[in-house]
Design a protein around this motif. Sequence first.
Motif, PDB file in Angstrom:
ATOM      1  N   GLU A 107      36.404  35.062  45.391  1.00  0.00           N
ATOM      2  CA  GLU A 107      35.840  36.412  45.548  1.00  0.00           C
ATOM      3  C   GLU A 107      36.950  37.447  45.335  1.00  0.00           C
ATOM      4  O   GLU A 107      38.146  37.115  45.444  1.00  0.00           O
ATOM      5  N   PRO A 108      36.595  38.709  45.041  1.00  0.00           N
ATOM      6  CA  PRO A 108      37.614  39.761  44.885  1.00  0.00           C
ATOM      7  C   PRO A 108      38.511  39.907  46.117  1.00  0.00           C
ATOM      8  O   PRO A 108      39.668  40.328  46.000  1.00  0.00           O
ATOM      9  N   THR A 109      38.022  39.526  47.272  1.00  0.00           N
ATOM     10  CA  THR A 109      38.813  39.598  48.507  1.00  0.00           C
ATOM     11  C   THR A 109      39.811  38.452  48.616  1.00  0.00           C
ATOM     12  O   THR A 109      40.635  38.433  49.523  1.00  0.00           O
ATOM     13  N   GLY A 110      39.695  37.480  47.716  1.00  0.00           N
ATOM     14  CA  GLY A 110      40.552  36.300  47.779  1.00  0.00           C
ATOM     15  C   GLY A 110      39.915  35.146  48.530  1.00  0.00           C
ATOM     16  O   GLY A 110      40.479  34.061  48.605  1.00  0.00           O
ATOM     17  N   ALA A 111      38.719  35.385  49.062  1.00  0.00           N
ATOM     18  CA  ALA A 111      38.018  34.336  49.808  1.00  0.00           C
ATOM     19  C   ALA A 111      37.353  33.352  48.841  1.00  0.00           C
ATOM     20  O   ALA A 111      37.018  33.702  47.707  1.00  0.00           O
TER      21      ALA A 111
END
Length: 189
Positions: A107-111
């Motif tokens: 994900e863009p959040t790094g998740a």
Amino acid sequence: MSHEGKPYRFDPGSLCMELLTTGGPGAFARYEVLHEPADLVRWVERSRLPAGLELTVTEEALADARTLRDALFLLAADRAHGRPLQARQLAVVNAAAAKAPLAARIEPTGARAWVPGATGTRLLATVARDAVELFTGPYAERIRECGAHNCCLLFVDTSRPGRRRWCAMEHCGNREKARAHRARRVGGE
């Protein structure tokens, strides 16, 4: 749950071995918990797969899950007891493993997240690929059956020394050690 109704932690050691706790072939059919597609979704939620998988399971995929589970059960039992693996069960696992597996993404959040469109068939391909890795990898000779006289749970011994004997020490291990202690006391009197 134990025979006495007490919860205990059982770690079968791999994703594919976790599926074996949902029932099995022959006499183990009485433990069947995969009755409807939602049951397979609930199993995934408790499995070692990362959370967040939105899964669509059909009746056909549920039937395929039971077929794969039964084949894995028989293969694991054969491996645990030093018997040759049977072509019929290997064919079931290989056919499932040949299909497209679940796919993860960042994900863009790094998740970590799952690619949308996860199906029961993709789940089974992932489980079957895990089985291929297990049965052909370094832990293949560490597939075991619980050493208790009345427990048939199968697991992969991932312990460093490779001497795990019980499904869970707090369940069968303690019970069997207490049984052996009583036997020694009776025999020594």
